[in-house]
Write a protein that holds these residues in place. Structure first.
Motif, mmCIF file in Angstrom:
data_model
loop_
_atom_site.group_PDB
_atom_site.id
_atom_site.type_symbol
_atom_site.label_atom_id
_atom_site.label_comp_id
_atom_site.label_asym_id
_atom_site.label_seq_id
_atom_site.Cartn_x
_atom_site.Cartn_y
_atom_site.Cartn_z
ATOM 1 N N ARG A 173 0.824 -1.202 0.129
ATOM 2 C CA ARG A 173 -0.040 -0.410 0.268
ATOM 3 C C ARG A 173 0.935 0.870 0.298
ATOM 4 O O ARG A 173 1.947 1.727 0.496
ATOM 5 C CB ARG A 173 -1.015 -0.548 1.180
ATOM 6 C CG ARG A 173 -0.026 0.317 2.593
ATOM 7 C CD ARG A 173 -0.994 0.124 3.951
ATOM 8 N NE ARG A 173 -2.277 -0.962 3.379
ATOM 9 C CZ ARG A 173 -1.364 -1.850 4.281
ATOM 10 N NH1 ARG A 173 -0.934 -2.768 4.976
ATOM 11 N NH2 ARG A 173 -2.536 -3.052 4.621
ATOM 12 N N PRO A 174 0.493 2.516 -0.381
ATOM 13 C CA PRO A 174 1.558 3.897 -1.036
ATOM 14 C C PRO A 174 1.565 3.847 0.788
ATOM 15 O O PRO A 174 0.839 3.882 1.929
ATOM 16 C CB PRO A 174 0.019 4.254 -1.538
ATOM 17 C CG PRO A 174 -0.219 3.856 -1.926
ATOM 18 C CD PRO A 174 -0.915 2.879 -1.004
ATOM 19 N N GLY A 175 2.469 4.774 1.252
ATOM 20 C CA GLY A 175 2.720 5.257 2.327
ATOM 21 C C GLY A 175 4.173 5.920 2.485
ATOM 22 O O GLY A 175 4.678 5.077 1.734
ATOM 23 N N ILE A 176 4.805 7.031 3.058
ATOM 24 C CA ILE A 176 6.194 7.263 3.855
ATOM 25 C C ILE A 176 6.297 6.590 4.883
ATOM 26 O O ILE A 176 5.925 7.159 5.834
ATOM 27 C CB ILE A 176 6.373 9.188 3.124
ATOM 28 C CG1 ILE A 176 4.906 9.482 2.076
ATOM 29 C CG2 ILE A 176 7.514 9.504 3.233
ATOM 30 C CD1 ILE A 176 5.609 8.781 0.253
ATOM 31 N N HIS A 177 7.512 5.798 4.493
ATOM 32 C CA HIS A 177 7.875 5.006 5.848
ATOM 33 C C HIS A 177 9.214 5.539 6.468
ATOM 34 O O HIS A 177 9.639 6.723 5.596
ATOM 35 C CB HIS A 177 8.592 3.720 5.494
ATOM 36 C CG HIS A 177 7.443 2.981 4.966
ATOM 37 N ND1 HIS A 177 6.059 2.292 5.810
ATOM 38 C CD2 HIS A 177 6.769 3.411 3.951
ATOM 39 C CE1 HIS A 177 5.221 1.880 5.637
ATOM 40 N NE2 HIS A 177 5.395 2.206 3.892
ATOM 41 N N ASP A 178 9.332 6.258 7.554
ATOM 42 C CA ASP A 178 10.730 6.676 8.554
ATOM 43 C C ASP A 178 11.837 5.620 8.918
ATOM 44 O O ASP A 178 12.946 6.397 8.991
ATOM 45 C CB ASP A 178 10.236 7.002 9.452
ATOM 46 C CG ASP A 178 9.025 8.583 9.674
ATOM 47 O OD1 ASP A 178 9.394 9.211 8.566
ATOM 48 O OD2 ASP A 178 8.518 8.196 10.425
ATOM 49 N N GLU A 179 10.977 4.555 8.672
ATOM 50 C CA GLU A 179 12.453 3.151 8.520
ATOM 51 C C GLU A 179 13.240 3.837 7.693
ATOM 52 O O GLU A 179 12.495 3.825 6.381
ATOM 53 C CB GLU A 179 12.516 2.066 9.253
ATOM 54 C CG GLU A 179 10.807 1.481 8.356
ATOM 55 C CD GLU A 179 9.739 1.710 8.977
ATOM 56 O OE1 GLU A 179 8.696 1.068 7.872
ATOM 57 O OE2 GLU A 179 9.434 3.383 8.742
ATOM 58 N N GLY A 180 14.056 2.559 7.447
ATOM 59 C CA GLY A 180 15.477 3.144 6.189
ATOM 60 C C GLY A 180 15.567 1.314 5.395
ATOM 61 O O GLY A 180 14.966 0.831 6.114
ATOM 62 N N SER A 217 1.794 -5.018 -6.352
ATOM 63 C CA SER A 217 0.679 -3.741 -6.277
ATOM 64 C C SER A 217 0.062 -3.437 -7.779
ATOM 65 O O SER A 217 1.570 -2.393 -8.029
ATOM 66 C CB SER A 217 0.473 -3.484 -4.873
ATOM 67 O OG SER A 217 -0.686 -2.367 -5.128
ATOM 68 N N ASP A 218 -0.625 -3.203 -7.391
ATOM 69 C CA ASP A 218 -1.497 -2.011 -8.961
ATOM 70 C C ASP A 218 -0.987 -1.069 -8.220
ATOM 71 O O ASP A 218 -1.362 0.323 -9.350
ATOM 72 C CB ASP A 218 -2.925 -2.652 -9.665
ATOM 73 C CG ASP A 218 -2.590 -3.742 -10.181
ATOM 74 O OD1 ASP A 218 -1.982 -4.759 -10.434
ATOM 75 O OD2 ASP A 218 -3.703 -4.944 -11.061
ATOM 76 N N ASP A 219 -1.530 -0.531 -6.768
ATOM 77 C CA ASP A 219 -1.714 0.539 -6.565
ATOM 78 C C ASP A 219 -0.539 1.422 -6.431
ATOM 79 O O ASP A 219 -0.610 2.090 -5.270
ATOM 80 C CB ASP A 219 -2.796 0.325 -5.704
ATOM 81 C CG ASP A 219 -4.037 0.106 -6.173
ATOM 82 O OD1 ASP A 219 -4.578 0.302 -7.179
ATOM 83 O OD2 ASP A 219 -5.343 -0.724 -5.473
ATOM 84 N N VAL A 220 0.435 1.135 -5.830
ATOM 85 C CA VAL A 220 1.758 1.680 -5.548
ATOM 86 C C VAL A 220 2.780 1.902 -6.658
ATOM 87 O O VAL A 220 2.711 0.942 -7.623
ATOM 88 C CB VAL A 220 2.222 0.671 -4.341
ATOM 89 C CG1 VAL A 220 3.688 0.067 -4.177
ATOM 90 C CG2 VAL A 220 1.684 0.159 -3.210
ATOM 91 N N VAL A 221 2.976 3.205 -5.768
ATOM 92 C CA VAL A 221 4.626 3.586 -6.650
ATOM 93 C C VAL A 221 5.785 3.605 -6.354
ATOM 94 O O VAL A 221 5.418 4.081 -5.419
ATOM 95 C CB VAL A 221 3.884 4.539 -7.779
ATOM 96 C CG1 VAL A 221 4.981 5.464 -8.279
ATOM 97 C CG2 VAL A 221 2.874 4.687 -8.511
ATOM 98 N N LEU A 222 7.146 2.949 -6.356
ATOM 99 C CA LEU A 222 8.201 2.312 -5.506
ATOM 100 C C LEU A 222 9.505 4.050 -6.312
ATOM 101 O O LEU A 222 8.923 4.049 -7.578
ATOM 102 C CB LEU A 222 8.244 1.244 -6.022
ATOM 103 C CG LEU A 222 7.667 0.291 -5.927
ATOM 104 C CD1 LEU A 222 8.692 -1.075 -5.638
ATOM 105 C CD2 LEU A 222 7.800 0.324 -4.385
ATOM 106 N N LEU A 223 9.767 4.444 -5.453
ATOM 107 C CA LEU A 223 10.808 5.472 -5.787
ATOM 108 C C LEU A 223 13.170 5.215 -4.772
ATOM 109 O O LEU A 223 12.075 4.465 -3.905
ATOM 110 C CB LEU A 223 9.880 6.891 -5.276
ATOM 111 C CG LEU A 223 11.991 7.784 -4.875
ATOM 112 C CD1 LEU A 223 11.524 8.520 -6.467
ATOM 113 C CD2 LEU A 223 11.113 8.716 -3.654
ATOM 114 N N ALA A 224 13.053 5.595 -5.828
ATOM 115 C CA ALA A 224 14.611 5.652 -5.634
ATOM 116 C C ALA A 224 15.477 6.427 -6.003
ATOM 117 O O ALA A 224 15.375 7.328 -7.025
ATOM 118 C CB ALA A 224 15.415 4.287 -6.320
ATOM 119 N N LEU A 225 15.632 6.785 -4.902
ATOM 120 C CA LEU A 225 16.601 8.435 -5.460
ATOM 121 C C LEU A 225 18.373 8.005 -5.037
ATOM 122 O O LEU A 225 18.850 6.592 -5.028
ATOM 123 C CB LEU A 225 16.915 8.861 -4.402
ATOM 124 C CG LEU A 225 15.032 9.759 -3.982
ATOM 125 C CD1 LEU A 225 15.197 10.872 -1.840
ATOM 126 C CD2 LEU A 225 14.594 10.510 -5.191
#
Length: 256
Positions: A91-98, A106-114
């Protein structure tokens, strides 16, 4: 090789068409087309890279997501810590853990790597369309974080190694990545090749190490794609830590 696109705002991003055809929309960003200033000019995607101006970073993210065709409302991300930790998300969400790798089906999640010289990697299961993104610096590479992300796909979503495709994005190339002999030896020791440095300041090829690791794990050589862009050589186009930049490029990925 990446196919490159540019939208009306000047936002530039690249995609591996082979991976798009598998059902995963994605974009490897450049530094072009944003609103940030200074060492983060202009399409900085890292909130911690420009903490005094979060609105600028969020506008940059909005521009990239719109250009690629993904929704920011579906974003799931973790704080990157130069580790080998990989998390699965549903599920979507911004997580504080590393964590430096994330996977999902999931069809409803977008992932990000910087990244800003470190290697952004996209992995896709051609059968299940499960996928993941990885931030792989030298420490993560030495600890086989890309292999661990593939393992996570097999554990969580039943993926088979022979169905995995790997896209290695723009990052610092061997041409510019001078490291200590200790870093060189430790990183290459993570492969069967086990190269040893013969000089005090060798140049490390992270692309070759990652490629070797995943082939040794069972990924087919023909299913490994390489962008081939060195972020240090092309620091006018990409953010590069070694060039003195403060900003971060990004890899975003989600399903069609």
């Amino acid at each position: 090789m990446l196919n490159w696109h540019k939208d009306i705002n000047g936002v530039e991003w690249g995609e591996f068409p082979e991976l798009t055809k598998l059902g995963v929309i994605h974009g490897f960003s450049t530094r072009l087309g944003g609103v940030s200033e200074g060492t983060c000019k202009s399409l900085n995607l890292g909130l911690l890279a420009d903490p005094d101006y979060p609105d600028r970073t969020l506008e940059n993210r909005r521009r990239l997501f719109q250009a690629v065709g993904l929704s920011m409302d579906h974003l799931a991300s973790f704080r990157q810590i130069h580790s080998d930790r990989v998390e699965s998300v549903d599920r979507p969400g911004i997580h504080d853990e590393g964590a430096d790798g994330t996977v999902t089906d999931s069809d409803d999640v977008v992932l990000l790597a910087l990244a800003a010289d470190c290697v952004p990697v996209l992995i896709v299961d051609s059968c299940t369309q499960a996928f993941g993104v990885i931030h792989s610096g030298w420490r993560g590479t030495a600890e086989k974080i890309v292999v661990k992300a593939i393992e996570k796909l097999t554990q969580c979503y039943g993926s088979k190694v022979e169905d995995i495709w790997v896209g290695i994005g723009p990052s610092i190339g061997e041409c510019c990545y001078e490291v200590s002999s200790e870093v060189y030896d430790q990183t290459w020791a993570s492969t069967d090749t086990g190269k040893k440095s013969g000089e005090s300041n060798p140049h490390l090829d992270l692309w070759a190490v990652i490629r070797g690791q995943v082939i040794e794990y069972g990924v087919k050589a023909g299913q490994i794609l390489l962008a081939g862009n060195c972020t240090r050589c092309e620091s006018g186009r990409f953010f590069s830590h070694r060039a003195g930049d403060g900003g971060r490029c990004g890899l975003i990925a989600g399903k069609k």
